[in-house]
Design a protein around this motif. Sequence first.
Motif, mmCIF file in Angstrom:
data_model
loop_
_atom_site.group_PDB
_atom_site.id
_atom_site.type_symbol
_atom_site.label_atom_id
_atom_site.label_comp_id
_atom_site.label_asym_id
_atom_site.label_seq_id
_atom_site.Cartn_x
_atom_site.Cartn_y
_atom_site.Cartn_z
ATOM 1 N N ILE A 276 58.817 5.325 19.834
ATOM 2 C CA ILE A 276 58.974 6.708 19.366
ATOM 3 C C ILE A 276 59.496 6.787 17.934
ATOM 4 C CG2 ILE A 276 59.265 7.617 21.703
ATOM 5 C CD1 ILE A 276 62.267 7.783 21.205
ATOM 6 N N TYR A 277 60.114 5.718 17.439
ATOM 7 C CA TYR A 277 60.644 5.751 16.072
ATOM 8 C C TYR A 277 59.751 5.031 15.051
ATOM 9 C CZ TYR A 277 65.046 7.790 17.649
ATOM 10 O OH TYR A 277 66.005 8.635 18.169
ATOM 11 N N ASP B 247 51.834 11.240 19.508
ATOM 12 C CA ASP B 247 51.918 12.667 19.221
ATOM 13 C C ASP B 247 53.312 12.986 18.685
ATOM 14 O OD1 ASP B 247 50.854 15.551 19.768
ATOM 15 O OD2 ASP B 247 52.828 15.476 20.720
ATOM 16 N N SER B 248 53.378 13.661 17.550
ATOM 17 C CA SER B 248 54.658 13.883 16.864
ATOM 18 C C SER B 248 55.636 14.726 17.686
ATOM 19 C CB SER B 248 54.425 14.531 15.495
ATOM 20 O OG SER B 248 53.719 15.753 15.639
ATOM 21 N N SER B 249 55.130 15.757 18.358
ATOM 22 C CA SER B 249 56.025 16.603 19.157
ATOM 23 C C SER B 249 56.534 15.846 20.380
ATOM 24 C CB SER B 249 55.301 17.888 19.586
ATOM 25 O OG SER B 249 54.172 17.588 20.385
ATOM 26 N N PHE B 250 55.684 15.012 20.937
ATOM 27 C CA PHE B 250 56.078 14.179 22.076
ATOM 28 C C PHE B 250 57.179 13.215 21.656
ATOM 29 C CE2 PHE B 250 55.454 10.147 24.433
ATOM 30 C CZ PHE B 250 55.667 10.591 25.726
ATOM 31 N N LYS C 134 63.073 11.595 21.357
ATOM 32 C CA LYS C 134 64.200 11.180 20.510
ATOM 33 C C LYS C 134 65.486 11.908 20.878
ATOM 34 C CE LYS C 134 61.316 9.975 16.518
ATOM 35 N NZ LYS C 134 60.875 10.371 15.155
ATOM 36 N N SER C 135 65.361 13.102 21.428
ATOM 37 C CA SER C 135 66.557 13.872 21.769
ATOM 38 C C SER C 135 67.382 13.195 22.850
ATOM 39 C CB SER C 135 66.162 15.283 22.223
ATOM 40 O OG SER C 135 65.415 15.224 23.435
ATOM 41 N N ASN D 3 45.839 11.808 24.679
ATOM 42 C CA ASN D 3 46.562 12.720 23.779
ATOM 43 C C ASN D 3 47.695 12.022 23.036
ATOM 44 O OD1 ASN D 3 45.079 15.117 24.384
ATOM 45 N ND2 ASN D 3 46.143 15.236 26.348
ATOM 46 N N LEU D 4 47.686 10.678 23.047
ATOM 47 C CA LEU D 4 48.694 9.859 22.351
ATOM 48 C C LEU D 4 50.104 10.133 22.853
ATOM 49 C CD1 LEU D 4 47.359 9.993 18.672
ATOM 50 C CD2 LEU D 4 46.764 8.410 20.516
ATOM 51 N N ARG D 5 50.213 10.376 24.160
ATOM 52 C CA ARG D 5 51.506 10.647 24.780
ATOM 53 C C ARG D 5 51.875 9.592 25.817
ATOM 54 N NH1 ARG D 5 51.979 17.244 25.458
ATOM 55 N NH2 ARG D 5 51.829 17.720 23.223
#
Length: 317
Positions: free
Chosen positions: A206-207, A213-216, A221-222, A254-256
């Motif tokens: 994720i980093y 997907d950027s929103s995913f 990250k939260s 969907n790249l998730r």
Amino acid sequence: MASIFHLSSIFILLLIFLSSSSAQLSTDYYSKTCPNLFSTIKPVVEEAISKEKRMGASLLRLLFHDCFVQGCDASLLLDDNGGFRGEKKAKPNKNSARGFEVIDKIKSAVERACPGVVSCADILVITARDSVSTLGGPNWRVKLGRRDSRTASFSGANNNIPPPTSSLTNLISKFAAQGLSTRDMVALSGAHTIGAARCTSFRKRIYNENNIDSSFAAARKSSCPRSSGDNNLSPLDLQTPTSFDNNYYKNLINLRGLLHSDQQLFSNGSTSSQVQFYARNYDSFESDFVAAITNMANIKPLVGSQGEIRKNCRKIN
């Protein structure tokens, strides 16, 4: 010539032995010796999942992590004891493999029903099937007759089980080493339609990765900071983490995909078409998953007089 003939004969006998091992397994193996086996196990599985939906995925995962080390022989279930080093503290299992207490509870119930008859290895196979069906997935007839190993392999657990950082090439290689095809591998990966992963398993993805997907990634990250929260969990399938369906494959498109190893299935042409096919055709995924998990459950079973029937899944008799 005689020596060549002798070697050829040994090779042929070995092939016959390997094929006959799985051939000795049968769907009615306990029909006379433990006729209430299935009705004894399933309520315990259902109760465990009703208390914690994630447990279904954990019980399914135990079978995968067992079969990839020495075959499906319940070696994973053995505790360390004095000079005995088991597989539970190997990297893929330590602080990760779980559900052992549920297996203990199942074994106790089975021992009350038919003492000394049913192996822990067969219990793992049945429990995996019941976990999938309880979460809305397919039900299938399982072949039984495995016996339990008296040994375990710490190094085998570290080396044979593909990590979540695996490349597609590594995944294909690890599965092929167990006699499983690339098609089997993609179908079995669909087990990640249920369950969750620890932050430490997907932090780098994720980093550091772009095929996400950027929103995913931002949402993950939260709960997975750069330098803390290693054991924080995130669902492998964000939409339906406790339902066995084909959303896992839709997420990859969907790249998730949460894990690097998952997203690899759709980042290379050799498996992308199969991912797309399963995303469109749940029935095909379901039937291929059943075929693949049946193949996996047939990896090097101990049969006949090999191994033993453990009284306690955590230790040899």
